[in-house]
Write an enzyme that holds these catalytic residues in place. Structure first.
Site, PDB file in Angstrom:
ATOM      1  CE  LYS A   1      -3.612   2.050   2.747  1.00 14.82           C
ATOM      2  NZ  LYS A   1      -4.188   2.108   4.082  1.00 14.82           N
TER       3      LYS A   1
ATOM      4  CD  GLU B   1       9.333  -6.222   6.907  1.00 18.45           C
ATOM      5  OE1 GLU B   1       9.092  -5.417   6.329  1.00 18.45           O
ATOM      6  OE2 GLU B   1       8.982  -6.526   7.976  1.00 18.45           O
TER       7      GLU B   1
ATOM      8  N   GLY C   1      -4.514  -2.140   5.458  1.00 20.40           N
ATOM      9  CA  GLY C   1      -4.159  -3.361   4.971  1.00 20.40           C
ATOM     10  C   GLY C   1      -4.446  -4.757   5.239  1.00 20.40           C
ATOM     11  NE  ARG C   2      -5.973  -4.129  11.212  1.00 15.16           N
ATOM     12  CZ  ARG C   2      -5.312  -2.718  11.597  1.00 15.16           C
ATOM     13  NH1 ARG C   2      -4.499  -2.536  10.680  1.00 15.16           N
ATOM     14  NH2 ARG C   2      -5.894  -1.885  12.294  1.00 15.16           N
TER      15      ARG C   2
ATOM     16  CD  GLU D   1      -2.116  -4.836  11.909  1.00 12.67           C
ATOM     17  OE1 GLU D   1      -1.375  -5.848  11.649  1.00 12.67           O
ATOM     18  OE2 GLU D   1      -1.985  -3.856  11.112  1.00 12.67           O
TER      19      GLU D   1
ATOM     20  CG  HIS E   1      -4.338 -36.285  17.087  1.00  8.81           C
ATOM     21  ND1 HIS E   1      -4.361 -37.407  17.185  1.00  8.81           N
ATOM     22  CD2 HIS E   1      -5.158 -35.699  16.180  1.00  8.81           C
ATOM     23  CE1 HIS E   1      -5.502 -38.207  16.647  1.00  8.81           C
ATOM     24  NE2 HIS E   1      -6.099 -37.040  15.839  1.00  8.81           N
TER      25      HIS E   1
ATOM     26  CE  LYS F   1       4.797  -1.071   8.022  1.00  6.18           C
ATOM     27  NZ  LYS F   1       3.938  -0.793   6.788  1.00  6.18           N
TER      28      LYS F   1
HETATM   29  C1  G6Q Z   1      -2.192  -3.798   8.254  1.00  9.67           C
HETATM   30  C2  G6Q Z   1      -1.161  -3.378   8.394  1.00  9.67           C
HETATM   31  C3  G6Q Z   1       0.234  -4.024   7.941  1.00  9.67           C
HETATM   32  C4  G6Q Z   1       0.459  -3.726   6.554  1.00  9.67           C
HETATM   33  C5  G6Q Z   1       2.162  -4.093   6.230  1.00  9.67           C
HETATM   34  C6  G6Q Z   1       2.261  -4.094   4.806  1.00  9.67           C
HETATM   35  O1  G6Q Z   1      -3.315  -3.446   8.340  1.00  9.67           O
HETATM   36  O2  G6Q Z   1      -1.032  -1.932   8.272  1.00  9.67           O
HETATM   37  O3  G6Q Z   1       0.140  -5.416   8.180  1.00  9.67           O
HETATM   38  O4  G6Q Z   1      -0.480  -4.299   5.781  1.00  9.67           O
HETATM   39  O5  G6Q Z   1       2.779  -3.621   7.201  1.00  9.67           O
HETATM   40  O6  G6Q Z   1       2.193  -2.781   4.312  1.00  9.67           O
HETATM   41  P1  G6Q Z   1       2.429  -2.145   2.960  1.00  9.67           P
HETATM   42  O7  G6Q Z   1       1.163  -2.845   2.391  1.00  9.67           O
HETATM   43  O8  G6Q Z   1       2.334  -0.630   3.153  1.00  9.67           O
HETATM   44  O9  G6Q Z   1       3.541  -2.509   2.425  1.00  9.67           O
END
Ligand code: G6Q
Length: 543
Positions: free
Chosen positions: A207, A213, A267-268, A353, A384, A512
């Site tokens: 986003k 990463e 994002g989530r 989160e 199990h 981050k």
């Molecule tokens: C979700 C969070 C987090 C995010 C990641 C990736 O709600 O904000 O999990 O999706 O940190 O972020 P980017 O999509 O900006 O790389």
């Protein structure tokens, strides 16, 4: 449309619920007292049957929970959520993942403009692109059809697409879809080992397009491709999903290969947007759209159904009941479907989160528990493993059991065994095994006297463990969409009751920043001050 701040503990219902909690009964006693209980505490909706009769709720507790929801203004908040009000106030944004699956003629406004036409324009682009990759009309730089798709993203840009792609494995086409998320170089290398550069498409999802990463992994993948096929191949092998168009251009991805997303989608909650491109590639755009349709059906149910018959509302209120009045710390999610093996991990992010907050919407530290701990694994494997603790441990663990009436591959024998375990577990968790039953069982086996006395205490099951059963007709894109949307709305309701902001994630943002400070130290000679433990560990790492 109102989104008001109400301290839940100041409501009449909260005080009432505290008293009711002191006098709560056992599940067995609730069933004995009410012959209609099973159906009275169940909701039958579309392909879903939700039975929460095995939770410590009776008519009075249910009424008080519903009135708590009303007292904290849930109905107004629900309208504000669907209507595009800026309910994510700490980031100044609306929360509109529901707009991503709205009907085409819907009118949902952000800053006065209807966002739905834009959503459909992106969907159209997803359809055209994924169709051309699946049918092979869009070729790679070597003139071949693509065989593999590698999604590069993390958190919300990974967990949703990865979970859904696994969950819809039955509906998958010939494309092999891989996911790279961890900055651990072994993750990217293991995936690159499996794919052929000539027929691999990389989908970089971020986003912000600034996540360490994802940029590191995307750069490594790009370098690998350049080494194998030359720099000119990048344009044909890389597409991106983001809101940050200039950063994508700088990375070298062409404008026509960019799928946009909006800042009013967290994002989530973003798998319904272009973040779901890998899903559309894996199962085709029709299935992707069916997923969205299922979610939209659940949105309508949540938006319009009275609170007492509303699935996400009732599930959220049950969570509140256990979390705030009966001292449960965690909640288990047990899907009886191997396809759903990533669902608990996905929901860990969504739930923990969102509602892992300790300051209320007025900025005041809360005096009550908020977000609970989510964990789980599919049945029957988990039986199990950690089920021992659920049956005989000391913790109260309300659990969701998610099962399907019909199997996908038609193996009725397997499915009957799977579901026999499913039903038997929820029954046993509730009923336990009394001392008298244990004695009878042992005697039947011919064990008597001292030997029997010694064993009895260990074989008793206290029972009275709460479960909620979600029995769904079949695992389809549509029911899966509804299931995920159900949890999204459950998160929302909990956040409203707890008077917290569910749509920011400062703890993730902190992560981050933190690593960058130490990373810089690795390449500089400058001495930075740390606590003694961290200093010792860094010295050992750098030596
Ligand atoms: C979700 C969070 C987090 C995010 C990641 C990736 O709600 O904000 O999990 O999706 O940190 O972020 P980017 O999509 O900006 O790389």
């Amino acid at each position: 449309m109102s989104f008001t701040n109400t301290n839940p503990t100041a409501t009449t219902s909260w005080k009432n619920l505290e008293k009711l909690a002191d006098n709560r009964s056992t599940l067995q006693a609730y069933f004995n007292a009410d012959l209609e209980r099973a159906s009275a505490f169940s909701i039958d909706w579309n392909q879903f049957f939700v039975d929460y009769s095995k939770t410590h709720i009776d008519a009075e507790i249910k009424a008080s929970l519903v009135s708590l929801a009303k007292e904290v203004g849930l109905e107004g908040a629900r309208e504000a959520y669907f209507g595009g009000t800026t309910i994510n106030q700490t980031e100044g944004r609306a929360v509109l993942h529901t707009a991503l699956r709205a009907k085409k003629d819907a009118d949902i406004r952000v800053d006065g403009a209807n966002v739905v036409p834009g959503v459909y324009a992106v969907r159209k682009k997803i359809r055209a692109f994924s169709e051309s990759i699946i049918d092979g009309t869009k070729k790679s730089s070597s003139g071949q059809a693509f065989t593999d798709v590698v999604n590069i993203g993390i958190g919300g840009s990974d967990l949703g697409p990865a979970m859904i792609t696994e969950a819809l494995g039955y509906y998958k086409n010939h494309l092999n879809v891989h996911f790279i998320s961890n900055v651990d170089g072994d993750h990217v290398m293991e995936v690159l080992k499996k794919v052929n550069p000539k027929t691999t498409l990389f989908v970089v999802v971020s986003k912000t397009f600034s996540t360490q990463e994802t940029l590191t992994n995307a750069t490594t993948a790009k370098q690998w491709l350049v080494n194998e096929l030359g720099a000119a191949a990048v344009g044909d092998h890389f597409v991106a999903v983001s809101t940050n168009l200039s950063a994508i251009e700088a990375f070298g991805i062409q404008a026509e290969n960019v799928f946009s997303m909006n800042d009013w989608v967290g994002g989530r909650f973003s798998l319904w947007s272009a973040v779901g491109l890998s899903i559309a590639l894996a199962v085709g755009p029709d299935n992707f759209e069916a997923l969205l349709e299922g979610a939209n059906n659940m949105d309508e149910h949540f938006a319009t159904t009275p609170l007492e018959n509303n699935i996400p509302v009732m599930l959220a209120l049950i969570t509140v009941w256990y979390n705030n009045f009966l001292d449960a710390q965690s909640e288990a999610i047990i899907p009886y479907s191997q396809y759903l093996h990533r669902l608990p991990a996905y929901l860990q992010q969504g739930i923990m989160e969102s509602n892992g907050k300790s300051v209320d919407r007025d900025g005041i530290p809360v005096t009550y528990d908020t977000g609970n701990i989510i964990w789980g694994e599919p049945g029957t494997n988990s039986q199990h493993a950690f089920f021992q603790l659920m049956h005989q441990g000391t913790k109260l663990i309300p659990a969701h059991f998610i099962g399907f009436t019909n199997p996908l591959h038609g193996n009725q024998d397997h499915h009957d065994k799977l579901m026999a375990n499913f039903f038997a577990q929820t029954e046993a968790l509730m009923q336990g095994k009394t001392e008298a039953q244990v004695r009878e069982e042992l005697e039947k086996k011919g064990i008597t006297g001292q030997a029997l006395e010694k064993l009895v205490p260990f074989k008793i099951f206290h029972g009275d463990n709460p479960t909620t059963t979600l029995l769904i007709e079949k695992l389809t894109p549509k029911t899966l969409g509804a299931l995920v949307a159900m949890y999204e709305h459950k998160i929302f309701v909990e956040g409203v009751v707890w008077n917290i902001y569910s749509y920011d994630q400062w703890g993730v943002e902190l992560g981050k920043q933190l690593a960058n400070v130490i990373l810089k130290e690795f390449s500089s000679k400058e001495e930075v001050s740390h606590d003694a433990s961290t200093a010792q560990l860094l010295a050992r790492y750098k030596r």
